[in-house]
Design a protein around this motif. Structure first.
Motif, PDB file in Angstrom:
ATOM      1  N   ALA A 223       0.850  -1.191   0.000  1.00  0.00           N
ATOM      2  CA  ALA A 223       0.000   0.000   0.000  1.00  0.00           C
ATOM      3  C   ALA A 223       0.879   1.231   0.000  1.00  0.00           C
ATOM      4  O   ALA A 223       1.974   1.217   0.566  1.00  0.00           O
ATOM      5  CB  ALA A 223      -0.912   0.008   1.230  1.00  0.00           C
ATOM      6  N   GLY A 224       0.385   2.276  -0.657  1.00  0.00           N
ATOM      7  CA  GLY A 224       1.143   3.523  -0.680  1.00  0.00           C
ATOM      8  C   GLY A 224       0.973   4.243  -1.999  1.00  0.00           C
ATOM      9  O   GLY A 224       0.009   4.009  -2.737  1.00  0.00           O
ATOM     10  N   ALA A 225       1.918   5.128  -2.291  1.00  0.00           N
ATOM     11  CA  ALA A 225       1.873   5.893  -3.536  1.00  0.00           C
ATOM     12  C   ALA A 225       2.083   4.940  -4.720  1.00  0.00           C
ATOM     13  O   ALA A 225       2.862   3.980  -4.605  1.00  0.00           O
ATOM     14  CB  ALA A 225       2.952   6.956  -3.524  1.00  0.00           C
ATOM     15  N   PRO A 226       1.382   5.186  -5.858  1.00  0.00           N
ATOM     16  CA  PRO A 226       1.477   4.265  -6.995  1.00  0.00           C
ATOM     17  C   PRO A 226       2.913   3.938  -7.399  1.00  0.00           C
ATOM     18  O   PRO A 226       3.253   2.778  -7.629  1.00  0.00           O
ATOM     19  CB  PRO A 226       0.738   5.007  -8.113  1.00  0.00           C
ATOM     20  N   GLU A 227       3.770   4.959  -7.440  1.00  0.00           N
ATOM     21  CA  GLU A 227       5.142   4.708  -7.918  1.00  0.00           C
ATOM     22  C   GLU A 227       5.948   3.889  -6.921  1.00  0.00           C
ATOM     23  O   GLU A 227       6.939   3.256  -7.287  1.00  0.00           O
ATOM     24  CB  GLU A 227       5.852   6.027  -8.257  1.00  0.00           C
ATOM     25  N   ASP A 228       5.519   3.859  -5.664  1.00  0.00           N
ATOM     26  CA  ASP A 228       6.217   3.026  -4.676  1.00  0.00           C
ATOM     27  C   ASP A 228       5.674   1.598  -4.677  1.00  0.00           C
ATOM     28  O   ASP A 228       6.399   0.647  -4.401  1.00  0.00           O
ATOM     29  CB  ASP A 228       6.048   3.622  -3.265  1.00  0.00           C
ATOM     30  N   VAL A 229       4.365   1.469  -4.951  1.00  0.00           N
ATOM     31  CA  VAL A 229       3.716   0.148  -4.867  1.00  0.00           C
ATOM     32  C   VAL A 229       4.012  -0.693  -6.110  1.00  0.00           C
ATOM     33  O   VAL A 229       4.279  -1.896  -6.019  1.00  0.00           O
ATOM     34  CB  VAL A 229       2.187   0.342  -4.692  1.00  0.00           C
ATOM     35  N   LEU A 230       3.942  -0.051  -7.276  1.00  0.00           N
ATOM     36  CA  LEU A 230       4.000  -0.815  -8.535  1.00  0.00           C
ATOM     37  C   LEU A 230       5.447  -1.072  -8.950  1.00  0.00           C
ATOM     38  O   LEU A 230       5.960  -0.475  -9.887  1.00  0.00           O
ATOM     39  CB  LEU A 230       3.223  -0.069  -9.626  1.00  0.00           C
ATOM     40  N   THR A 231       6.070  -1.995  -8.259  1.00  0.00           N
ATOM     41  CA  THR A 231       7.441  -2.369  -8.610  1.00  0.00           C
ATOM     42  C   THR A 231       7.425  -3.650  -9.443  1.00  0.00           C
ATOM     43  O   THR A 231       6.445  -4.412  -9.421  1.00  0.00           O
ATOM     44  CB  THR A 231       8.264  -2.621  -7.342  1.00  0.00           C
ATOM     45  N   GLU A 232       8.509  -3.887 -10.155  1.00  0.00           N
ATOM     46  CA  GLU A 232       8.615  -5.124 -10.948  1.00  0.00           C
ATOM     47  C   GLU A 232       8.524  -6.337 -10.032  1.00  0.00           C
ATOM     48  O   GLU A 232       7.899  -7.341 -10.363  1.00  0.00           O
ATOM     49  CB  GLU A 232       9.930  -5.104 -11.739  1.00  0.00           C
ATOM     50  N   GLU A 233       9.105  -6.215  -8.857  1.00  0.00           N
ATOM     51  CA  GLU A 233       9.087  -7.337  -7.899  1.00  0.00           C
ATOM     52  C   GLU A 233       7.656  -7.637  -7.469  1.00  0.00           C
ATOM     53  O   GLU A 233       7.219  -8.793  -7.463  1.00  0.00           O
ATOM     54  CB  GLU A 233       9.974  -6.962  -6.692  1.00  0.00           C
ATOM     55  N   LEU A 234       6.895  -6.599  -7.118  1.00  0.00           N
ATOM     56  CA  LEU A 234       5.508  -6.826  -6.664  1.00  0.00           C
ATOM     57  C   LEU A 234       4.645  -7.410  -7.777  1.00  0.00           C
ATOM     58  O   LEU A 234       3.867  -8.350  -7.555  1.00  0.00           O
ATOM     59  CB  LEU A 234       4.881  -5.530  -6.165  1.00  0.00           C
ATOM     60  N   ILE A 235       4.796  -6.887  -8.982  1.00  0.00           N
ATOM     61  CA  ILE A 235       3.967  -7.370 -10.102  1.00  0.00           C
ATOM     62  C   ILE A 235       4.283  -8.842 -10.368  1.00  0.00           C
ATOM     63  O   ILE A 235       3.382  -9.655 -10.616  1.00  0.00           O
ATOM     64  CB  ILE A 235       4.190  -6.480 -11.351  1.00  0.00           C
ATOM     65  N   GLY A 236       5.560  -9.206 -10.248  1.00  0.00           N
ATOM     66  CA  GLY A 236       5.944 -10.607 -10.425  1.00  0.00           C
ATOM     67  C   GLY A 236       5.392 -11.482  -9.318  1.00  0.00           C
ATOM     68  O   GLY A 236       4.834 -12.553  -9.560  1.00  0.00           O
ATOM     69  N   ARG A 237       5.503 -11.002  -8.089  1.00  0.00           N
ATOM     70  CA  ARG A 237       5.125 -11.818  -6.926  1.00  0.00           C
ATOM     71  C   ARG A 237       3.609 -11.984  -6.829  1.00  0.00           C
ATOM     72  O   ARG A 237       3.104 -13.074  -6.569  1.00  0.00           O
ATOM     73  CB  ARG A 237       5.667 -11.143  -5.654  1.00  0.00           C
ATOM     74  N   VAL A 238       2.864 -10.912  -7.061  1.00  0.00           N
ATOM     75  CA  VAL A 238       1.412 -10.962  -6.824  1.00  0.00           C
ATOM     76  C   VAL A 238       0.647 -11.402  -8.078  1.00  0.00           C
ATOM     77  O   VAL A 238      -0.300 -12.172  -7.983  1.00  0.00           O
ATOM     78  CB  VAL A 238       0.900  -9.586  -6.342  1.00  0.00           C
ATOM     79  N   PHE A 239       1.081 -10.911  -9.232  1.00  0.00           N
ATOM     80  CA  PHE A 239       0.319 -11.210 -10.448  1.00  0.00           C
ATOM     81  C   PHE A 239       0.984 -12.288 -11.301  1.00  0.00           C
ATOM     82  O   PHE A 239       0.404 -12.742 -12.296  1.00  0.00           O
ATOM     83  CB  PHE A 239       0.131  -9.937 -11.282  1.00  0.00           C
ATOM     84  N   GLY A 240       2.207 -12.689 -10.925  1.00  0.00           N
ATOM     85  CA  GLY A 240       2.896 -13.750 -11.666  1.00  0.00           C
ATOM     86  C   GLY A 240       3.268 -13.336 -13.080  1.00  0.00           C
ATOM     87  O   GLY A 240       3.283 -14.156 -13.997  1.00  0.00           O
ATOM     88  N   VAL A 241       3.571 -12.056 -13.259  1.00  0.00           N
ATOM     89  CA  VAL A 241       3.860 -11.533 -14.599  1.00  0.00           C
ATOM     90  C   VAL A 241       5.176 -10.752 -14.555  1.00  0.00           C
ATOM     91  O   VAL A 241       5.416  -9.982 -13.616  1.00  0.00           O
ATOM     92  CB  VAL A 241       2.709 -10.584 -15.045  1.00  0.00           C
ATOM     93  N   ARG A 242       6.009 -10.968 -15.579  1.00  0.00           N
ATOM     94  CA  ARG A 242       7.237 -10.168 -15.671  1.00  0.00           C
ATOM     95  C   ARG A 242       6.882  -8.821 -16.284  1.00  0.00           C
ATOM     96  O   ARG A 242       6.146  -8.759 -17.286  1.00  0.00           O
ATOM     97  CB  ARG A 242       8.269 -10.884 -16.533  1.00  0.00           C
ATOM     98  N   ALA A 243       7.385  -7.774 -15.695  1.00  0.00           N
ATOM     99  CA  ALA A 243       7.040  -6.430 -16.180  1.00  0.00           C
ATOM    100  C   ALA A 243       8.249  -5.520 -16.120  1.00  0.00           C
ATOM    101  O   ALA A 243       9.166  -5.736 -15.327  1.00  0.00           O
ATOM    102  CB  ALA A 243       5.911  -5.861 -15.325  1.00  0.00           C
ATOM    103  N   HIS A 244       8.204  -4.518 -16.995  1.00  0.00           N
ATOM    104  CA  HIS A 244       9.218  -3.473 -16.934  1.00  0.00           C
ATOM    105  C   HIS A 244       8.503  -2.199 -16.492  1.00  0.00           C
ATOM    106  O   HIS A 244       7.536  -1.766 -17.122  1.00  0.00           O
ATOM    107  CB  HIS A 244       9.858  -3.295 -18.312  1.00  0.00           C
ATOM    108  N   VAL A 245       8.948  -1.615 -15.387  1.00  0.00           N
ATOM    109  CA  VAL A 245       8.295  -0.419 -14.861  1.00  0.00           C
ATOM    110  C   VAL A 245       9.208   0.774 -15.103  1.00  0.00           C
ATOM    111  O   VAL A 245      10.357   0.788 -14.684  1.00  0.00           O
ATOM    112  CB  VAL A 245       8.016  -0.557 -13.345  1.00  0.00           C
ATOM    113  N   GLN A 246       8.644   1.743 -15.802  1.00  0.00           N
ATOM    114  CA  GLN A 246       9.417   2.936 -16.119  1.00  0.00           C
ATOM    115  C   GLN A 246       8.826   4.116 -15.356  1.00  0.00           C
ATOM    116  O   GLN A 246       7.616   4.377 -15.440  1.00  0.00           O
ATOM    117  CB  GLN A 246       9.301   3.185 -17.623  1.00  0.00           C
ATOM    118  N   LYS A 247       9.646   4.789 -14.585  1.00  0.00           N
ATOM    119  CA  LYS A 247       9.168   5.984 -13.871  1.00  0.00           C
ATOM    120  C   LYS A 247       8.982   7.108 -14.878  1.00  0.00           C
ATOM    121  O   LYS A 247       9.868   7.379 -15.679  1.00  0.00           O
ATOM    122  CB  LYS A 247      10.185   6.417 -12.819  1.00  0.00           C
ATOM    123  N   SER A 248       7.810   7.754 -14.831  1.00  0.00           N
ATOM    124  CA  SER A 248       7.580   8.882 -15.731  1.00  0.00           C
ATOM    125  C   SER A 248       8.207  10.133 -15.137  1.00  0.00           C
ATOM    126  O   SER A 248       7.974  10.458 -13.969  1.00  0.00           O
ATOM    127  CB  SER A 248       6.080   9.076 -15.929  1.00  0.00           C
TER     128      SER A 248
END
Ligand code: ATP
Ligand code: MG
Length: 254
Positions: free
Chosen positions: A216-241
């Protein structure tokens, strides 16, 4: 008013569906509720508007325990747009939106000019003003979704709970509806599956997994590649705008 969920648990039989969830949304802010299918998002939204009863824990609106708020007050102030909202078929679009005014009217009070103005404004906000007389059953999926959002707006709530409001919407209407909701002076919780839309429009995010908040927290802190992999089981590339400090997510296959 603010929404505060404090160590809330909900179970169906022996199955824990919401397991000790705590989260807060400040007045006028938008919280995005994320999580895989079956993680408890819809169940939590139903608990917050008292369609379900918590097993333990407390939900507060503006500091007041919802269990102590009269049902009529809850109906006036909290609007829920359900994930698979349906309505009676033999009604017109404007009739559906007028239902949003029901909690504000006494059994004998006449329909007022203000009721009309609020209903027309709500229809206009979702771009359905030209369809007022059309029968509900003849609408497309996305049009139905927009009419249900108009009904919630016509309720003039202080808390708005939207369960996957962008389902069925084309990209323009997804952006329009979330843009509209994020500018309302209403405390809002939106269950969403699109992580990019969540990052764009939500002030904060809470991610559920098996009935618990795992981030929980600010979107840019929550949406990390690690979290997306761990919770959704998907590899992702997260780019900070660099422009607005938010993030952009690209999914990778293979
Ligand atoms: N009354 C019930 N009896 C048994 N199981 C239930 C009941 N209500 C919900 N569940 C289960 O609880 C879990 C959470 O359901 P919920 O609808 O809250 O998930 P969700 O996060 O909204 O999922 P989705 O993204 O698919 O909409 C699911 O596994 C669901 O099957
Ligand atoms: Mg759901």
């Amino acid at each position: 008013m603010s929404i505060a969920v404090d160590k809330v648990t909900f179970a169906a039989g022996n199955t824990l569906i919401v397991n000790g969830i705590s989260l807060t949304v400040e007045k006028g802010k938008v919280l995005g509720l994320l999580g895989p299918n079956g993680s408890g998002k819809s169940s939590l939204l139903r608990l917050i508007c008292r369609l379900r009863k918590v097993r333990s824990g407390i939900i507060r609106l503006g500091g007041n325990d919802i269990a102590a708020i009269p049902r009529g007050d809850i109906a006036r102030r909290i609007a829920l747009v359900e994930q698979q909202a349906t309505t009676e078929t033999q009604v017109t679009v404007i009739d559906v939106v007028r239902l949003g005014r029901t909690p504000h009217r006494g059994p004998l009070s006449a329909w007022s000019a203000r009721d009309d103005a609020v209903v027309l404004d709500a229809l206009g906000r979702v771009g359905m003003q030209g369809r007022a007389a059309q029968f509900w059953q003849t609408l497309s999926g996305g049009e139905r979704q927009r009419v249900h959002i108009a009904r919630a707006l016509a309720q003039t709530p202080s808390e708005l709970l939207l369960d996957e409001p962008t389902n069925h919407l084309d990209i323009q209407h997804q952006l329009d509806i979330l843009g509209l909701v994020s500018k309302l002076d209403v405390t809002c919780i939106i269950a969403l599956h699109d992580l990019n839309l969540a990052a764009m429009f939500c002030d904060s995010l809470a991610v559920l997994q098996e009935g618990e908040v795992v981030a929980a927290g600010a979107p840019e802190d929550v949406l990390t590649e690690e979290l997306i992999g761990r919770v959704f089981g998907v590899r992702a590339h997260v780019q900070k705008s660099l422009v607005h400090g938010r993030c952009n997510i690209q999914y990778m296959t293979g």
